[in-house]
Design a protein around this motif. Sequence first.
Motif, PDB file in Angstrom:
ATOM      1  N   VAL A 248       0.855  -1.190   0.000  1.00  0.00           N
ATOM      2  CA  VAL A 248       0.000   0.000   0.000  1.00  0.00           C
ATOM      3  C   VAL A 248       0.890   1.239   0.000  1.00  0.00           C
ATOM      4  CG1 VAL A 248      -2.015  -1.031   1.078  1.00  0.00           C
ATOM      5  CG2 VAL A 248      -0.201  -0.130   2.529  1.00  0.00           C
ATOM      6  N   LEU A 286      -6.673  -4.017   2.694  1.00  0.00           N
ATOM      7  CA  LEU A 286      -5.888  -2.891   2.178  1.00  0.00           C
ATOM      8  C   LEU A 286      -6.061  -1.656   3.061  1.00  0.00           C
ATOM      9  CD1 LEU A 286      -6.734  -3.345  -1.598  1.00  0.00           C
ATOM     10  CD2 LEU A 286      -4.559  -3.873  -0.506  1.00  0.00           C
ATOM     11  N   GLU A 287      -7.303  -1.371   3.443  1.00  0.00           N
ATOM     12  CA  GLU A 287      -7.576  -0.188   4.261  1.00  0.00           C
ATOM     13  C   GLU A 287      -6.900  -0.303   5.627  1.00  0.00           C
ATOM     14  OE1 GLU A 287     -10.743  -0.703   1.222  1.00  0.00           O
ATOM     15  OE2 GLU A 287      -9.768  -2.006   2.703  1.00  0.00           O
ATOM     16  N   TYR A 307      -9.490   4.597  -2.562  1.00  0.00           N
ATOM     17  CA  TYR A 307      -8.606   4.012  -3.582  1.00  0.00           C
ATOM     18  C   TYR A 307      -8.343   5.001  -4.711  1.00  0.00           C
ATOM     19  CZ  TYR A 307      -7.087   1.084  -7.477  1.00  0.00           C
ATOM     20  OH  TYR A 307      -6.398   0.575  -8.552  1.00  0.00           O
ATOM     21  N   HIS A 308      -7.100   5.010  -5.211  1.00  0.00           N
ATOM     22  CA  HIS A 308      -6.711   5.899  -6.299  1.00  0.00           C
ATOM     23  C   HIS A 308      -6.367   5.108  -7.559  1.00  0.00           C
ATOM     24  CE1 HIS A 308      -3.978   8.561  -8.618  1.00  0.00           C
ATOM     25  NE2 HIS A 308      -4.772   9.519  -8.183  1.00  0.00           N
ATOM     26  N   SER A 310      -3.371   1.712  -9.126  1.00  0.00           N
ATOM     27  CA  SER A 310      -2.365   0.714  -8.772  1.00  0.00           C
ATOM     28  C   SER A 310      -1.301   0.666  -9.859  1.00  0.00           C
ATOM     29  CB  SER A 310      -3.003  -0.667  -8.586  1.00  0.00           C
ATOM     30  OG  SER A 310      -3.592  -1.112  -9.789  1.00  0.00           O
ATOM     31  N   VAL A 326      -0.415  -0.377  -4.524  1.00  0.00           N
ATOM     32  CA  VAL A 326      -1.846  -0.045  -4.502  1.00  0.00           C
ATOM     33  C   VAL A 326      -1.984   1.316  -3.826  1.00  0.00           C
ATOM     34  CG1 VAL A 326      -4.150  -0.849  -3.919  1.00  0.00           C
ATOM     35  CG2 VAL A 326      -2.305  -2.514  -4.245  1.00  0.00           C
ATOM     36  N   PHE A 328      -3.588   4.966  -2.471  1.00  0.00           N
ATOM     37  CA  PHE A 328      -4.779   5.468  -1.784  1.00  0.00           C
ATOM     38  C   PHE A 328      -4.599   6.923  -1.373  1.00  0.00           C
ATOM     39  CE2 PHE A 328      -4.775   0.917  -0.976  1.00  0.00           C
ATOM     40  CZ  PHE A 328      -6.094   0.565  -1.159  1.00  0.00           C
TER      41      PHE A 328
END
Length: 441
Positions: A248, A286-287, A307-308, A310, A326, A328
């Motif tokens: 992340v 992920l969060e 999320y933005h 990857s 990934v 964010f």
Amino acid sequence: MLLFLPRPLTLTRTLCYVTRFSATMSTNLQTQAFAGNPIRSKTPKSTDPFSPTSALESLKTRLLDNTLHCQPQKHHSSLSSSSSSSPDFKVLPFRKGRPLTYSGPGETAPVWHLGWISLGDCKIFLANSGIELKEEALVYLGSRSADDVVYWAIDVSDGDSLASEFGSKQLCFVELRTLMVATDWADQRAMADLAIAGHARALLEWHNVSRFCGHCGEKTIPKEAGKLKQCSNASCKKRIYPRVDPVVIMLVIDRENDRVLLSRQSRFVPRMWSCIAGFIEPGESLEEAVRRETWEETGIEVGEVVYHTSQPWPVGPNSMPCQLMVGFYAYAKSFEINVDKEELEDARWHSREDVKKALTFAEYIKAQRTAAAKVEQMCKGVERGQSLAADFNVESGELAPMFIPGPFAIAHHLISSWVYKDAPDGVQVQTAPSSTSMSNL
């Protein structure tokens, strides 16, 4: 020989480029470095002659064909296929994680290309180094049915004489990170080549680190044209698939959406700041990873996570052949920084204006052209000890107060899209999450 010198940039031209890039490229997944591989978008059915299974059977037949021979390429010193069979096979050699490349003229700077060779050429080059070409050494990369071509990669690190032999044809093994910086972001072919090279390196490095079964310790053997490996122990036969290491990476934003938290690691070049990042742990979403990593490294508590984009990242250490970054946006619930000095050198809040200046002053085009010139020198056998990790300077020659990673990194996309308030499709960037939503997280 003549050494290419990049055309001087004015501050206005640099700003226009960065603004244009941020408004268009940062929101397009296809423009992420190492994404958008054009030869692996779809896997053909097993009965298709371009599928891994069919191509492997054809490969075995052709390797037994003693009529394979070398034939110069029409347009460049890279070598072309001499086989008339369909489909055509092209091979990309790698040496110690470096793809074979050559350099050609471009409109404003040299342009690098992948050094594909024919199957016959590959067989002869390896034979000259005392190595027999076997089908298990070749890894299937993909195909283009429209061009009647199947693409393969091979690790030729054991061929000690190959570097000089290819060098005599102005072909050179170049670090993928150098090619990454040297890529012209407006050149679709160069971006496609970078994605292919990244995919190939990830697969080859995975093969190198998975030679033995992790269950019983016996040797593994490639299956399905290198798409997986299987334990050779008849009582085990464990299947092993290519490894992906998820990471992340987050741009932490304050509640008013006018400051971001950027950090520095000790390995960074002076004045470079970037986003916080960390590996995902087992049993973690992920969060949760975003919140945990931000808290552990900076003491900042994060609430809402958005999320933005990857990005594949095959330029990490060999033990982790392909990281998946990934990205964010992460909205802070606390603002007092407590840096973990074992992880970071420093972390600070930066205003939108300060970050915008960093984007303005960093001459990414100049860095790309300098790297492209270095690749050209290497391919022509005149490499010089020029560092690509030098500070970015403003036009006056003064050091920029700070700069962020270039457009090849997802951190750049996260930061530039926030600076210019430009969100990827389907993502609603909030100016300030509500107190109600924050309190419920």
